[in-house]
Motif scaffolding. Structure first.
Motif, PDB file in Angstrom:
ATOM      1  N   ARG A  22       0.837  -1.198   0.000  1.00 37.16           N
ATOM      2  CA  ARG A  22       0.000   0.000   0.000  1.00 37.16           C
ATOM      3  C   ARG A  22       0.880   1.259   0.000  1.00 37.16           C
ATOM      4  NH1 ARG A  22      -2.827  -3.979  -0.112  1.00 37.16           N
ATOM      5  NH2 ARG A  22      -2.441  -3.415  -2.269  1.00 37.16           N
ATOM      6  N   LEU A  23       2.022   1.184   0.688  1.00 35.89           N
ATOM      7  CA  LEU A  23       2.888   2.353   0.838  1.00 35.89           C
ATOM      8  C   LEU A  23       3.607   2.702  -0.455  1.00 35.89           C
ATOM      9  CD1 LEU A  23       4.250   4.460   2.699  1.00 35.89           C
ATOM     10  CD2 LEU A  23       5.952   2.710   3.278  1.00 35.89           C
ATOM     11  N   ILE A  24       4.180   1.695  -1.121  1.00 32.08           N
ATOM     12  CA  ILE A  24       4.990   1.962  -2.315  1.00 32.08           C
ATOM     13  C   ILE A  24       4.156   2.512  -3.470  1.00 32.08           C
ATOM     14  CG2 ILE A  24       6.530   0.953  -4.017  1.00 32.08           C
ATOM     15  CD1 ILE A  24       7.710   1.316  -1.222  1.00 32.08           C
ATOM     16  N   PRO A  25       2.984   1.918  -3.825  1.00 31.99           N
ATOM     17  CA  PRO A  25       2.210   2.493  -4.931  1.00 31.99           C
ATOM     18  C   PRO A  25       1.777   3.933  -4.682  1.00 31.99           C
ATOM     19  CG  PRO A  25       1.466   0.259  -4.470  1.00 31.99           C
ATOM     20  CD  PRO A  25       2.387   0.634  -3.366  1.00 31.99           C
ATOM     21  N   GLY A  26       1.315   4.243  -3.467  1.00 34.15           N
ATOM     22  CA  GLY A  26       0.910   5.610  -3.165  1.00 34.15           C
ATOM     23  C   GLY A  26       2.080   6.580  -3.226  1.00 34.15           C
ATOM     24  N   SER A  27       3.239   6.154  -2.707  1.00 34.00           N
ATOM     25  CA  SER A  27       4.430   7.008  -2.774  1.00 34.00           C
ATOM     26  C   SER A  27       4.899   7.177  -4.207  1.00 34.00           C
ATOM     27  CB  SER A  27       5.548   6.397  -1.918  1.00 34.00           C
ATOM     28  OG  SER A  27       5.148   6.262  -0.568  1.00 34.00           O
ATOM     29  N   LEU A  28       4.762   6.118  -5.024  1.00 31.09           N
ATOM     30  CA  LEU A  28       5.152   6.213  -6.435  1.00 31.09           C
ATOM     31  C   LEU A  28       4.263   7.212  -7.176  1.00 31.09           C
ATOM     32  CD1 LEU A  28       6.832   5.237  -8.832  1.00 31.09           C
ATOM     33  CD2 LEU A  28       5.195   3.361  -9.113  1.00 31.09           C
ATOM     34  N   ILE A  29       2.949   7.181  -6.890  1.00 29.43           N
ATOM     35  CA  ILE A  29       2.042   8.153  -7.510  1.00 29.43           C
ATOM     36  C   ILE A  29       2.434   9.573  -7.094  1.00 29.43           C
ATOM     37  CG2 ILE A  29      -0.346   8.971  -7.521  1.00 29.43           C
ATOM     38  CD1 ILE A  29      -1.216   6.056  -7.310  1.00 29.43           C
ATOM     39  N   ILE A  89      -2.994   6.525  -0.076  1.00 25.09           N
ATOM     40  CA  ILE A  89      -2.563   5.346   0.687  1.00 25.09           C
ATOM     41  C   ILE A  89      -3.644   4.932   1.672  1.00 25.09           C
ATOM     42  CG2 ILE A  89      -0.875   4.527   2.377  1.00 25.09           C
ATOM     43  CD1 ILE A  89       1.187   6.308   1.020  1.00 25.09           C
ATOM     44  N   PHE A  90      -4.277   5.900   2.326  1.00 26.82           N
ATOM     45  CA  PHE A  90      -5.339   5.578   3.290  1.00 26.82           C
ATOM     46  C   PHE A  90      -6.521   4.903   2.591  1.00 26.82           C
ATOM     47  CE2 PHE A  90      -9.354   6.639   5.306  1.00 26.82           C
ATOM     48  CZ  PHE A  90      -9.142   6.192   6.599  1.00 26.82           C
ATOM     49  N   ILE A  91      -6.954   5.452   1.456  1.00 30.42           N
ATOM     50  CA  ILE A  91      -8.077   4.864   0.726  1.00 30.42           C
ATOM     51  C   ILE A  91      -7.709   3.476   0.201  1.00 30.42           C
ATOM     52  CG2 ILE A  91      -9.541   5.107  -1.313  1.00 30.42           C
ATOM     53  CD1 ILE A  91     -10.308   6.991   0.909  1.00 30.42           C
ATOM     54  N   ASP A  92      -6.488   3.315  -0.252  1.00 29.34           N
ATOM     55  CA  ASP A  92      -6.027   2.009  -0.735  1.00 29.34           C
ATOM     56  C   ASP A  92      -6.048   0.983   0.399  1.00 29.34           C
ATOM     57  OD1 ASP A  92      -5.062   0.072  -2.405  1.00 29.34           O
ATOM     58  OD2 ASP A  92      -3.002   0.784  -2.398  1.00 29.34           O
ATOM     59  N   MET A  93      -5.617   1.398   1.575  1.00 31.51           N
ATOM     60  CA  MET A  93      -5.668   0.501   2.732  1.00 31.51           C
ATOM     61  C   MET A  93      -7.113   0.140   3.073  1.00 31.51           C
ATOM     62  SD  MET A  93      -2.751   2.357   5.087  1.00 31.51           S
ATOM     63  CE  MET A  93      -3.271   1.471   6.558  1.00 31.51           C
ATOM     64  N   ALA A  94      -7.997   1.149   3.058  1.00 34.08           N
ATOM     65  CA  ALA A  94      -9.402   0.890   3.390  1.00 34.08           C
ATOM     66  C   ALA A  94     -10.042  -0.058   2.377  1.00 34.08           C
ATOM     67  CB  ALA A  94     -10.169   2.207   3.450  1.00 34.08           C
ATOM     68  N   ASP A  95      -9.684   0.084   1.097  1.00 30.11           N
ATOM     69  CA  ASP A  95     -10.245  -0.793   0.072  1.00 30.11           C
ATOM     70  C   ASP A  95      -9.806  -2.240   0.261  1.00 30.11           C
ATOM     71  OD1 ASP A  95     -11.536   1.332  -1.053  1.00 30.11           O
ATOM     72  OD2 ASP A  95     -10.091   1.634  -2.679  1.00 30.11           O
ATOM     73  N   HIS A  96      -8.691  -2.463   0.943  1.00 33.73           N
ATOM     74  CA  HIS A  96      -8.192  -3.816   1.175  1.00 33.73           C
ATOM     75  C   HIS A  96      -8.419  -4.261   2.622  1.00 33.73           C
ATOM     76  CE1 HIS A  96      -6.079  -2.804  -2.580  1.00 33.73           C
ATOM     77  NE2 HIS A  96      -6.004  -4.104  -2.774  1.00 33.73           N
TER      78      HIS A  96
END
Length: 320
Positions: A223-230, A282-289
């Motif tokens: 979750r951290l790497i994709p959000g940081s990459l964006i 990152i927060f929304i990505d975490m919530a979706d998973h």
């Protein structure tokens, strides 16, 4: 037609990007980013002065390193260094500064106050985005952690400049072996692409470390790497368009005398917004998973788990 438009709006609202910007607005992201941008502006001016006062003689002694440092700063903060096209800081005056004087001491104090203040404000902003309460870390320990991150950020800046020098030398050596003119379009294009990729990697790593330190929770790497990459890609796009963004602030003739400062304020405002939007992603990505930031915080020992109240036992009546 109305039904189709309604269905389209409903679909757009369900996309992750729409939910990210909705939450970003609900958490007062633009206001938080505006406050962070002012502190960042003060920190950068003080940091540049102190950094060149301490390392200016060493940097100036190596022409390649000097060019790389100036190029790195000009790319990271367009309009900060005056390289002949206008800027807030004169390059010759910058290298003329030395460490053993009162102005350097005052600048060092200002750097510590503003940089630590920025990290404290950024921590509160990121934790608000992640739905985490106030950080309960002991005050002095939190400041020591922020001081370590300030030193690490300065080291990354110097390391990125050194990496730029090394990569340029390596490319020139490789082009020489292959018989390619270093001034050809192909060589310049390859050097530009590699430079952008290096900047993207550095920005992604810095953002990932920033979210990890400021949130103080173990964010899953997937979750951290994709959000940081964006966020790194968005920062790279801003850097490519940096001169246009900074120059746009001076088009109003009434504001021409303040064009550089206004441009830098706009620049830092956009940078801080990208940071908070990436954190929201990152927060929304975490919530979706199904990954809750508060639960991760409790597992890390940051937030104590809620106490479970035992039900009161009812007195038993006699004869029943």
């Amino acid at each position: 037609m109305v039904a189709r438009i309604t269905a389209l709006v409903a679909w757009v609202q369900k996309t992750r990007a729409a939910r990210v910007f909705t939450r970003y607005s609900e958490k007062n992201g633009p206001i938080l980013a505006g406050g962070l941008s002012l502190t960042a502006l003060y920190s950068v001016f003080a940091g540049i002065f102190v950094g060149f006062a301490v390392l200016g003689l060493f940097i100036e002694s190596d022409p390649a390193l000097k060019e790389a440092v100036v190029s790195t700063l000009s790319t990271a903060v367009p309009g900060l260094i005056d390289t002949g096209n206008g800027g807030a800081i004169d390059l010759n005056a910058l290298f003329a500064s030395r460490v053993l004087n009162w102005s350097s001491i005052v600048a060092l104090v200002a750097l510590l106050v503003t940089a630590l203040g920025w990290f404290a404000s950024a921590r509160s902003s990121v934790r608000a985005v992640f739905d985490l309460g106030p950080d309960k870390t002991f005050f002095l320990l939190a400041k020591l952690k922020d001081l370590g991150f300030v030193i690490a950020f300065a080291a990354v800046t110097i390391a990125s400049a050194a990496l730029s020098v090394f990569s340029t030398s390596a490319l020139n050596f490789l082009f020489g072996l292959l018989g390619i003119d270093t001034r050809s379009f192909f060589a310049l294009a390859v050097a530009r692409v590699i430079g952008l990729l290096l900047v993207l990697v550095i920005d992604t790593v810095v953002l990932a470390a920033l979210f990890r330190v400021l949130s103080d929770i173990r964010i899953p790497l997937n979750r951290l790497i994709p959000g940081s990459l964006i966020g790194g890609i968005a920062l790279g796009m801003l850097k490519v368009l940096g001169a246009t963004i900074i120059g746009g602030a001076g088009k109003n003739p009434l504001l021409a005398s303040f064009a550089v400062i206004l441009g830098l304020l706009v620049w830092f405002g956009l940078i801080c917004q990208v940071i908070l939007i990436a954190g929201t992603w990152i927060f929304i990505d975490m919530a979706d998973h199904g990954q809750d930031a508060a639960t991760l915080a409790r597992r890390s020992g940051i937030v104590p788990p809620p106490r479970r109240l035992r039900p009161r036992s009812r007195p038993v009546s006699g004869g029943r």
